[in-house]
Enzyme design. Structure first.
Site, PDB file in Angstrom:
ATOM      1  N   ARG A 176     -26.035 -74.184  -9.716  1.00 43.23           N
ATOM      2  CA  ARG A 176     -25.076 -75.069 -10.368  1.00 43.23           C
ATOM      3  C   ARG A 176     -23.617 -74.668 -10.147  1.00 43.23           C
ATOM      4  O   ARG A 176     -23.243 -73.505 -10.234  1.00 43.23           O
ATOM      5  CB  ARG A 176     -25.383 -75.169 -11.861  1.00 43.23           C
ATOM      6  CG  ARG A 176     -25.339 -73.866 -12.635  1.00 43.23           C
ATOM      7  CD  ARG A 176     -26.004 -74.032 -14.008  1.00 43.23           C
ATOM      8  NE  ARG A 176     -25.833 -72.841 -14.824  1.00 43.23           N
ATOM      9  CZ  ARG A 176     -25.025 -72.763 -15.874  1.00 43.23           C
ATOM     10  NH1 ARG A 176     -24.312 -73.815 -16.230  1.00 43.23           N
ATOM     11  NH2 ARG A 176     -24.925 -71.659 -16.564  1.00 43.23           N
TER      12      ARG A 176
ATOM     13  N   GLN B  29     -28.607 -71.237 -11.815  1.00 44.64           N
ATOM     14  CA  GLN B  29     -27.686 -70.100 -11.838  1.00 44.64           C
ATOM     15  C   GLN B  29     -26.414 -70.484 -11.095  1.00 44.64           C
ATOM     16  O   GLN B  29     -26.445 -71.239 -10.126  1.00 44.64           O
ATOM     17  CB  GLN B  29     -28.331 -68.875 -11.167  1.00 44.64           C
ATOM     18  CG  GLN B  29     -27.431 -67.646 -11.141  1.00 44.64           C
ATOM     19  CD  GLN B  29     -28.142 -66.418 -10.599  1.00 44.64           C
ATOM     20  OE1 GLN B  29     -29.370 -66.360 -10.572  1.00 44.64           O
ATOM     21  NE2 GLN B  29     -27.382 -65.431 -10.159  1.00 44.64           N
ATOM     22  N   HIS B  30     -25.273 -69.940 -11.572  1.00 43.22           N
ATOM     23  CA  HIS B  30     -24.021 -70.076 -10.829  1.00 43.22           C
ATOM     24  C   HIS B  30     -24.103 -69.157  -9.611  1.00 43.22           C
ATOM     25  O   HIS B  30     -23.867 -67.952  -9.707  1.00 43.22           O
ATOM     26  CB  HIS B  30     -22.833 -69.656 -11.701  1.00 43.22           C
ATOM     27  CG  HIS B  30     -22.510 -70.617 -12.793  1.00 43.22           C
ATOM     28  ND1 HIS B  30     -22.419 -71.971 -12.600  1.00 43.22           N
ATOM     29  CD2 HIS B  30     -22.232 -70.414 -14.110  1.00 43.22           C
ATOM     30  CE1 HIS B  30     -22.105 -72.569 -13.734  1.00 43.22           C
ATOM     31  NE2 HIS B  30     -21.991 -71.645 -14.664  1.00 43.22           N
ATOM     32  N   ILE B  31     -24.420 -69.735  -8.469  1.00 44.68           N
ATOM     33  CA  ILE B  31     -24.589 -68.926  -7.266  1.00 44.68           C
ATOM     34  C   ILE B  31     -24.425 -69.824  -6.045  1.00 44.68           C
ATOM     35  O   ILE B  31     -24.723 -71.022  -6.094  1.00 44.68           O
ATOM     36  CB  ILE B  31     -25.984 -68.239  -7.255  1.00 44.68           C
ATOM     37  CG1 ILE B  31     -26.068 -67.214  -6.134  1.00 44.68           C
ATOM     38  CG2 ILE B  31     -27.096 -69.268  -7.153  1.00 44.68           C
ATOM     39  CD1 ILE B  31     -27.341 -66.366  -6.185  1.00 44.68           C
TER      40      ILE B  31
END
EC number: 2.8.2.-
Length: 514
Positions: free
Chosen positions: A221, A281-283
């Site tokens: 995300r 996950q922010h990735i």
């Protein structure tokens, strides 16, 4: 009657018969000329009319090319943002068509031809600079593995998405490891042509879900695009459609770019979890197949880059954000900054060239950690390629990744279109998404919403626009792809009036256990 008399009678009878048979009916000379003139006139009229009709049809063909968008009610207001300075070439339906043509999307329905060409380029010889770590033996092994998944095509068409509810922590793009991968290999995909019920051919060509090799959705995300609302929706859909959902553990700092070992560890952990499941996950985008592991279904959301920067600026200046982090992380939480920082408005920040609001082109590490690079989350883990700010190369790589890897990249700016595409392209996870969304809209629309915001001047917006040119082009590219996916599903027609869902009135008790 004598023989001679009978013969004479027969000859006279034959002469009369021949005279009648080969008679010539005289016509006046003027009548013949009129008939000839009429024939010539009709021929000339038909020729001129056919030629004119052909020209008109060609004109109409050009004008009606974007009809699939006009049928959907997509106008320049849907495609462009708030500001007057946006690209002229997508502010009209004809401009939209020309934009799609220029980016190759209008001919994007020939996806099989494109994929076939890419397959030829991705052989060890032609693509050696990407595959210098792969032998010909491994290439054949990978092809066998991909062929082994062909029988899952119809099932894989029904996969995809993320979950959960949690506040976004302040993040830094700087990698906390020394080693960052330098090669972000493109993925060679198998080409499938099998349609399942409810899919038309054009929609199938635009659907990457069927290329997934495992029943698992990866939602890497992007911050400040409404991902919390989507995770909340996924939590509800998990109970309806029978899948589990999870997100990464919260921390004060997020690592967006990882080295190869950390990527491998994360992938190994995700693939051992019970399926079907979703993970968020922010990735940055991770290429699973470069680790010789099965590819998941990729999804994401995007947002107008200018609105994202405005949202982030005031998000990290909201007192409740730090109180929430304190409650979740305790002593590991970031302390509340100074009052001067908390009260700094974006107009003043940009005007005074504050480090938080200075957008230096091609800068790899900006002085403060923020989320100004939306393309990074689609470009991948190649820091050298993907980190330079507003880089054209990073933007082009991100476009290619979206087109070949992502099942759906939606936006809350077009809620109904996004939910419709998710439902149709990834039904295994998103079936009943619109029903679930509108039943819980009051709650979903408030998830992680920041009320601490201010009006931003047109001057500041213009400065941001000039510094975010490639970020904006990527954002517009993703929206055009989303519209194409929706138009392919609807055959150029609306699903309903603006595709709004009519939901019967319900009691509020569903909020407790839905």
């Amino acid at each position: 009657m004598s023989l001679n008399a009978e013969r004479s009678y027969k000859m006279k009878l034959r002469d009369v018969e021949n005279a009648f048979k080969y008679r010539r009916i005289p016509y006046p000379k003027r009548s013949v000329e009129l008939i000839a003139l009429l024939a010539i006139s009709c021929t000339f009229f038909l020729f001129m009319h056919t030629n004119k009709l052909n020209s008109r049809l060609k004109e109409m063909e050009v004008k009606l090319q974007p009809s699939e968008f006009s049928a959907l009610g997509l106008t320049g207001n849907h495609i462009s943002g708030h500001d007057a300075g946006k690209h002229d070439d997508i502010n009209t339906l004809h401009g939209t068509y020309q934009y799609l043509k220029s980016t190759g999307q209008k001919v994007g329905y020939n996806v099989h031809d494109r994929r076939s060409s890419e397959e030829q380029l991705r052989t060890p010889t032609a693509h050696g600079h990407h595959h210098d770590h792969h032998s010909h033996h491994h290439h054949m092994h990978q092809q066998e593995k991909i062929d082994g998944h062909k029988h899952k095509a119809s099932h894989d068409k029904q996969l995809a998405v993320p979950d959960n509810k949690h506040k976004e922590d302040e993040v830094h793009y700087e990698d906390d490891e020394d080693e960052v991968e330098e090669n972000d290999d493109d993925l060679a995909n198998d080409v499938g042509t099998t349609d399942s019920e409810g899919f038309n051919f054009k929609a199938d060509l635009l659907n990457n879900t069927k290329y997934a090799e495992v029943d698992f959705v990866f939602f890497n995300r992007v911050p400040k695009v409404g991902s919390q609302s989507l995770m909340e929706l996924m939590a509800r859909l998990g109970k309806i459609n029978g899948f589990t959902h999870a997100r990464n553990k919260g921390s004060a700092h997020e690592t967006i770019v990882m080295n190869k070992q950390r990527q491998n560890d994360l992938i190994a952990d995700l693939l051992t979890r019970p399926k079907p499941h979703i993970y968020s996950q922010h990735i940055a985008y991770i290429n699973f197949t470069r680790f010789h592991l099965p590819k998941p279904i990729y999804i994401n959301l995007i947002r107008d880059p200018i609105d994202r920067i405005i949202s982030w600026h005031y998000y990290i200046r909201a007192p409740w954000y730090y109180r929430d982090m304190q409650a979740k992380l305790g002593e590991n939480a970031i302390p509340m900054p100074s009052e001067e920082f908390m009260n700094l408005d974006l107009d003043t920040c940009v005007r005074n060239h504050d480090p938080h609001c200075t957008f230096t082109q091609m800068q790899i590490k900006n002085p403060v950690g923020d989320h100004r690079r939306q393309t990074l989350f689609f470009c991948g883990m190649n820091q050298k390629l993907c980190m330079p700010f507003n880089s054209e190369a990073a933007m082009q790589k991100a476009k290619r990744t979206v087109e070949t890897e992502y099942a759906v990249v939606g936006t809350w700016e077009d809620t109904n279109i996004t939910l419709s595409v998710l439902e149709a392209y990834i039904p295994r996870y998103f079936r009943n998404a619109k029903v679930a969304y509108y039943l819980g809209k009051d709650r979903l629309s408030r998830v992680n919403r920041n009320n601490v915001t201010r009006i931003v001047s047109d001057e500041t917006r213009l400065i941001l626009r000039k510094n975010l040119t490639n970020e904006i082009e990527f954002y517009e590219f993703c929206k055009q792809r989303l519209y194409l996916q929706y138009a392919a599903l609807s055959h150029g027609k609306r699903f309903g009036e603006d595709d709004y869902l009519l939901v019967p009135e319900q009691q509020n008790e569903y909020n407790e256990d839905y």
